[in-house]
Scaffold this active site. Structure first.
Site, PDB file in Angstrom:
ATOM      1  N   ASP A  89      11.136  -5.722   4.592  1.00  0.00           N
ATOM      2  CA  ASP A  89      10.498  -6.829   3.883  1.00  0.00           C
ATOM      3  C   ASP A  89      11.057  -8.171   4.363  1.00  0.00           C
ATOM      4  O   ASP A  89      10.321  -9.152   4.499  1.00  0.00           O
ATOM      5  CB  ASP A  89      10.694  -6.693   2.374  1.00  0.00           C
ATOM      6  CG  ASP A  89      10.102  -5.407   1.816  1.00  0.00           C
ATOM      7  OD1 ASP A  89       9.112  -4.916   2.382  1.00  0.00           O
ATOM      8  OD2 ASP A  89      10.639  -4.892   0.820  1.00  0.00           O
ATOM      9  N   ASP A 118      13.857   0.738  -1.343  1.00  0.00           N
ATOM     10  CA  ASP A 118      14.162  -0.671  -1.588  1.00  0.00           C
ATOM     11  C   ASP A 118      15.540  -0.749  -2.219  1.00  0.00           C
ATOM     12  O   ASP A 118      15.951   0.151  -2.955  1.00  0.00           O
ATOM     13  CB  ASP A 118      13.128  -1.295  -2.534  1.00  0.00           C
ATOM     14  CG  ASP A 118      11.762  -1.460  -1.884  1.00  0.00           C
ATOM     15  OD1 ASP A 118      11.703  -1.643  -0.654  1.00  0.00           O
ATOM     16  OD2 ASP A 118      10.757  -1.432  -2.611  1.00  0.00           O
TER      17      ASP A 118
END
Length: 169
Positions: free
Chosen positions: A143, A125
């Site tokens: 995402d 991330d």
């Protein structure tokens, strides 16, 4: 299989591959160029890059589970669900284009994150948005794909609800 169906399925596969590819390319750049927890400001402090390896799911949920349970719940179960989703997407004849697009984005994002989890042991991330009271956790392009897919479903359901409501009047 009709020509329209073949073209539709080719477009779906292209969208899936594009979502997975954008996700994996961005993660590779981040893995190669940004240090763990290093923060780079892109737009003042409103959009930053911060590399984090997430061993859990959304917001690190499940990261403390035993490895075997975590692998089953965060890799095997989602992989089965995404596999079913791909088959459903390619075989279903009556899906709207918006539904097909939404599923393609959501499934492509899911595959990108599962690939990371299986190959790298964690999901990379790196994006963070800070707009005063609106702040996100750290997320990645997979995402974003998933959220775009969900947003498309939401907008389509609102439009369908308005159409149905107006027909009932």
């Amino acid at each position: 299989m009709t020509t329209d169906r073949i073209i539709r399925n080719i477009l779906i596969v292209f969208i899936l591959i594009a979502n997975i590819g954008c996700d994996q390319i961005s993660k590779r750049i981040v893995r190669d160029e940004i240090g763990e927890y290093e923060t780079i400001s892109l737009v003042k402090d409103h959009l930053t890059l911060t590399k984090v390896e997430n061993t859990g799911a959304f917001l690190s949920v499940g990261s403390t589970l035993p490895d075997s349970i975590k692998f089953f719940l965060l890799s095997i179960v989602p992989l089965l669900a995404l596999s079913f989703g791909i088959v459903y997407l390619l075989r279903r004849k009556n899906l709207t284009w918006v539904s097909s697009l939404a599923l393609s984005f959501a499934i492509g994002g899911g595959i990108g994150n599962i690939y990371d989890r299986v190959v790298h042991g964690s999901v990379t991330d790196f994006l963070h948005i800070n707009l005063g009271p609106l702040q996100t956790g750290i997320f990645n392009m997979a995402d974003v794909s998933i959220m775009v897919g969900m947003l498309l479903f939401f907008v389509q359901s609102l439009i369908n609800k308005k159409v149905i409501t107006s027909r009932l009047r």
